[in-house]
Enzyme design. Structure first.
Site, PDB file in Angstrom:
ATOM      1  N   ARG A 104       0.858  -1.178   0.000  1.00  0.00           N
ATOM      2  CA  ARG A 104       0.000   0.000   0.000  1.00  0.00           C
ATOM      3  C   ARG A 104       0.899   1.234   0.000  1.00  0.00           C
ATOM      4  NH1 ARG A 104      -1.871   1.118   4.398  1.00  0.00           N
ATOM      5  NH2 ARG A 104      -1.223  -0.562   5.758  1.00  0.00           N
ATOM      6  N   TYR A 234      -1.340  -3.972  -6.733  1.00  0.00           N
ATOM      7  CA  TYR A 234      -1.109  -4.608  -5.434  1.00  0.00           C
ATOM      8  C   TYR A 234      -2.402  -4.633  -4.595  1.00  0.00           C
ATOM      9  CZ  TYR A 234      -0.127  -5.312  -0.614  1.00  0.00           C
ATOM     10  OH  TYR A 234      -0.209  -5.793   0.662  1.00  0.00           O
ATOM     11  N   GLY A 235      -2.658  -5.756  -3.960  1.00  0.00           N
ATOM     12  CA  GLY A 235      -3.902  -6.026  -3.224  1.00  0.00           C
ATOM     13  C   GLY A 235      -4.491  -4.865  -2.436  1.00  0.00           C
ATOM     14  N   GLY A 236      -3.720  -4.352  -1.477  1.00  0.00           N
ATOM     15  CA  GLY A 236      -4.260  -3.314  -0.594  1.00  0.00           C
ATOM     16  C   GLY A 236      -4.700  -2.056  -1.327  1.00  0.00           C
ATOM     17  N   LYS A 243      -9.438  -2.246   2.348  1.00  0.00           N
ATOM     18  CA  LYS A 243      -9.036  -1.040   3.060  1.00  0.00           C
ATOM     19  C   LYS A 243      -9.845   0.167   2.570  1.00  0.00           C
ATOM     20  CE  LYS A 243      -5.840  -3.289   5.269  1.00  0.00           C
ATOM     21  NZ  LYS A 243      -6.076  -3.642   6.676  1.00  0.00           N
ATOM     22  N   HIS A 263     -10.438  -1.509  12.238  1.00  0.00           N
ATOM     23  CA  HIS A 263      -9.332  -2.367  11.777  1.00  0.00           C
ATOM     24  C   HIS A 263      -9.058  -3.394  12.872  1.00  0.00           C
ATOM     25  CE1 HIS A 263      -4.895  -2.444  10.171  1.00  0.00           C
ATOM     26  NE2 HIS A 263      -5.614  -3.427   9.688  1.00  0.00           N
ATOM     27  N   SER A 285      -0.666  -2.783  11.506  1.00  0.00           N
ATOM     28  CA  SER A 285      -0.212  -3.767  10.531  1.00  0.00           C
ATOM     29  C   SER A 285       1.105  -4.381  11.021  1.00  0.00           C
ATOM     30  CB  SER A 285       0.031  -3.085   9.179  1.00  0.00           C
ATOM     31  OG  SER A 285      -1.123  -2.385   8.788  1.00  0.00           O
ATOM     32  N   ALA A 286       1.284  -5.668  10.745  1.00  0.00           N
ATOM     33  CA  ALA A 286       2.528  -6.374  11.070  1.00  0.00           C
ATOM     34  C   ALA A 286       2.780  -6.562  12.564  1.00  0.00           C
ATOM     35  CB  ALA A 286       3.733  -5.692  10.420  1.00  0.00           C
ATOM     36  N   CYS A 287       1.703  -6.660  13.356  1.00  0.00           N
ATOM     37  CA  CYS A 287       1.853  -6.956  14.786  1.00  0.00           C
ATOM     38  C   CYS A 287       1.223  -8.293  15.146  1.00  0.00           C
ATOM     39  CB  CYS A 287       1.233  -5.857  15.634  1.00  0.00           C
ATOM     40  SG  CYS A 287       2.230  -4.376  15.729  1.00  0.00           S
ATOM     41  N   THR A 290      -3.293 -11.698  12.395  1.00  0.00           N
ATOM     42  CA  THR A 290      -3.768 -12.979  11.861  1.00  0.00           C
ATOM     43  C   THR A 290      -3.385 -14.116  12.818  1.00  0.00           C
ATOM     44  OG1 THR A 290      -3.598 -12.072   9.638  1.00  0.00           O
ATOM     45  CG2 THR A 290      -3.761 -14.456   9.804  1.00  0.00           C
ATOM     46  N   ASP A 312      -9.087  -9.096  10.162  1.00  0.00           N
ATOM     47  CA  ASP A 312      -8.593  -7.763   9.789  1.00  0.00           C
ATOM     48  C   ASP A 312      -9.604  -6.633  10.022  1.00  0.00           C
ATOM     49  OD1 ASP A 312      -6.452  -6.183   8.720  1.00  0.00           O
ATOM     50  OD2 ASP A 312      -7.505  -6.046   6.809  1.00  0.00           O
ATOM     51  N   SER A 402       4.917 -10.378   0.833  1.00  0.00           N
ATOM     52  CA  SER A 402       4.198 -11.325  -0.033  1.00  0.00           C
ATOM     53  C   SER A 402       2.954 -11.807   0.718  1.00  0.00           C
ATOM     54  CB  SER A 402       5.104 -12.491  -0.425  1.00  0.00           C
ATOM     55  OG  SER A 402       5.702 -13.074   0.709  1.00  0.00           O
ATOM     56  N   ARG A 403       1.947 -12.207  -0.052  1.00  0.00           N
ATOM     57  CA  ARG A 403       0.628 -12.412   0.555  1.00  0.00           C
ATOM     58  C   ARG A 403      -0.021 -13.709   0.134  1.00  0.00           C
ATOM     59  NH1 ARG A 403      -1.629  -8.226   3.987  1.00  0.00           N
ATOM     60  NH2 ARG A 403       0.017  -6.658   4.028  1.00  0.00           N
ATOM     61  N   GLY A 525       0.829 -18.970  20.910  1.00  0.00           N
ATOM     62  CA  GLY A 525      -0.229 -19.679  21.647  1.00  0.00           C
ATOM     63  C   GLY A 525      -0.302 -19.270  23.115  1.00  0.00           C
TER      64      GLY A 525
END
Ligand code: OXD
Ligand code: MN
Length: 616
Positions: A104, A234-236, A243, A263, A285-287, A290, A312, A402-403, A525
């Site tokens: 993005r 690109y996806g986003g 988004k 979000h 993002s990136a924490c 998922t 998300d 990459s996704r 976990g």
């Protein structure tokens, strides 16, 4: 930012005449690509965009299996997709985006409201009429020799009052194939929309143009429920449902209509006795959103179940004084590197089949590979750019962003109520970020408004080289709030006033480091232990002590049985360092000041109250 009065690209006509055709037209047989909507407003809009972009033909998507098979076959012929080894990853494909187009891009993302104030201090703003004329200039003839796809979709469960209809026009087959995974796409949307020419629906226009970063703009027109995205694949930037619609336009509509677009992941936690709670969590993002959404409880929590509603985005509304949430999406668009059977078995099971990969590496036997996948790296592979790769090279085989795009139904831990129209009742909201210091493992807000303050001052270490640099990211919505962030905070405060049974609000930090620079908490976990305390608090039987920052568990209140973490580490994890918090407080003030006076009084008061509590 697109400047007022800047001339439309002077070389535009020349440029377009020679624009390379990155998406040649395809010609479907009878019975494919001809499901025209009947709503006149949609037909008029498609006609207008076709007149402008001048495609070779129009393909009306219906979301059927037959259509999907045809599009995959054509994409394979045009090298948009590479078929993966059918035995190893059945019915799965690899797509490589242009190397200049892998993420993005916030600097070319615009909120186009009539005034700059409506977009607020955190968004790029651009004047609507001028922006339309600029974008229409870029779109003029942009689909010559290409097929224009019309993709109808809904966001939300089919029978939910929260569900909304969108249409995306695109010249990218990859977008169509991805939208079929990420949304409920096709006839279902045409049926939901019906024939009312005044019905609400989102208009999305996307063209790859020639994938030139200089001609890449992602523009939102909240008042018109419209998105125009050009120059990216690109996806986003191009799966406009996600988004762009579900968050940026969604948050604008949510405020106007009295609901919330956030979000946030949504997960269910069920005890061995069958008592179930749902929580929603916002991390930048990136924490690891998922991973948290697909958490598998450790052996110690035998009989506990965690299920995923969404990974998300959460759309939430008030009913009977409670907050109910739905996941508007139908699939997951997750970051691949680092995903393994160790870090996220449910994600690995989900992406073993029927998955569309972007920018991962291709092994010699047609399998996919990425950094952090289980097992040794392949001796040779083709990297995300399409070049030969061997493990001795410095370059990464898979792009760090990459996704995977995979249907949520692939997830073995999918919550059974994911399709429930009324949504799931939210017992707790969790905020969190990546903080090496200052912020304890978990604490609870004193009340809703204090919780809003926790969200508003949320921060995460940026991945930039500057060690310890911290970026504020309110509610993880900084890049996604489609209007003035001050009004967004106000909306949160106002929602609280309408909730008679509000979710409790928590802050978590899995990333605190000890004096030795090592992470104090194992994460993954084991985060179940924190989740368990949160659920205990929701059931009013979890212990806590009052601290200046909020309710803190003592080591005794957390179930740490069988966990290999020593007492000192636990004390460090839960510790409040007054000096660090003085710096944190100053950073809160600086952040609020940087927003230039839009922060509601109630949150300024929270800041003062926090300072006062430290003096007590
Ligand atoms: C995402 C993001 O891709 O938040 O979900 O960037
Ligand atoms: Mn996200």
């Amino acid at each position: 930012m697109i400047q007022r009065g800047e001339p439309v690209h002077s070389c535009l006509n020349g440029h377009l005449r020679f624009m390379k055709n990155v998406a040649p037209a395809i010609f479907p047989p009878n019975g494919i690509g001809d499901t025209k909507p009947t709503n006149q407003a949609v037909l008029d809009w498609v006609h207008e965009i076709a007149k402008l972009t001048k495609p070779e033909n129009i393909f009306w998507c219906d979301g059927s299996e037959r259509e999907n098979e045809f599009l995959i076959a054509e994409s394979l012929k045009q090298n948009v997709l590479i078929k993966l080894n059918e035995k190893r990853v059945p019915r799965s494909y690899l797509h490589r985006s242009n190397p200049n187009d892998v993420a993005r891009v916030e600097k070319v993302t615009f909120i186009c409201t009539p005034t700059k104030e409506e977009a607020g201090p955190t968004n790029n703003w651009s004047e609507p009429a001028e922006t339309y004329s600029k974008l229409y200039g870029l779109l003029n003839g942009a689909m010559r020799g290409r097929t224009m796809f019309v993709v109808p979709y809904i966001m939300g469960p089919p029978d939910s009052p929260l569900t909304k209809v969108g249409f995306e026009i695109t010249d990218s087959k990859y977008v169509v194939l991805s939208m079929r995974i990420m949304t409920r796409m096709g006839k279902i949307a045409l049926n939901r929309l019906g024939n009312d020419p005044k019905a609400e629906w989102n208009r999305g226009v996307h063209s790859l143009l020639d994938v030139d970063p200089d001609r890449r703009f992602i523009c939102h027109f909240p008042q018109d429920n419209t998105i125009i995205s050009v120059g990216s694949g690109y996806g986003g930037n191009v799966l406009l449902s996600k988004k762009c619609f579900a968050l940026r336009i969604g948050s604008y509509l949510a405020r106007k209509q009295g609901w919330m677009a956030e979000h946030m992941l949504i997960l269910g936690v069920e005890s061995p006795e069958g008592k179930k709670h749902y929580v929603a969590a916002a991390f930048p993002s990136a924490c690891g959103k998922t991973n948290f959404a697909m958490l598998i409880p450790p052996a110690h929590f035998d009989g506990w179940k965690v299920t995923t509603v969404g990974d998300d985005i959460a759309w939430m509304e008030i009913r009977d004084g409670r907050l109910f949430a739905v996941n508007p999406e139908n699939g997951y668009f997750g970051v691949v590197p680092g995903t393994s059977y160790k870090s996220n078995p449910n994600a690995m099971n989900s992406i073993e089949h029927d998955t569309l990969y972007t920018n991962v590496a291709l092994t010699d036997d047609g399998d996919v590979w990425w950094e952090g996948k289980d097992g040794p790296p392949p001796k040779h592979a083709i990297d995300w750019r399409g070049n030969d790769w061997t493990p001795d090279l410095k370059e990464k085989a898979a792009h760090p962003n990459s996704r995977f795009a995979t249907p949520m139904r692939n997830n073995p831990a999918l919550d059974p109520d994911v399709e429930k129209g009324e949504g799931v009742p939210i017992s707790a909201i969790i905020f969190g970020g990546r903080r090496g210091d200052t912020v304890p493992l978990v604490y609870e807000a004193f009340d809703w408004t204090h919780g809003v303050y926790l969200g508003a001052t949320m921060a995460s270490e940026t991945t930039a080289a500057a060690a310890g640099a911290v970026g504020r990211d309110p509610m993880a919505m900084l890049p996604f709030c489609g209007y003035n962030i001050g009004d967004y905070f106000r909306h949160w405060i106002d929602i609280g006033k309408l909730l008679t049974n509000p979710p409790l609000i928590f802050n978590v930090n899995w990333f605190r480091k000890g004096a030795n620079g090592k992470f104090l908490w194992p994460g993954f976990g084991e985060n179940m232990r924190v989740l368990k305390w949160i659920i205990d608090r929701c059931e009013q039987n979890g212990g806590a002590v009052k601290s200046p920052v909020g309710w803190l568990p003592t080591p005794h209140d957390l179930d740490l049985d069988g966990l290999d973490v020593d007492h000192t580490s636990v004390a460090e994890l839960l510790g409040i360092d007054h000096e660090e918090w003085q710096k944190e407080l100053a950073a809160h003030k600086t952040f609020f000041d940087s927003l230039g006076g839009v922060v509601p009084e109630e949150l300024q008061e929270q800041c003062e109250a926090l300072a006062e509590r430290f003096k007590e």
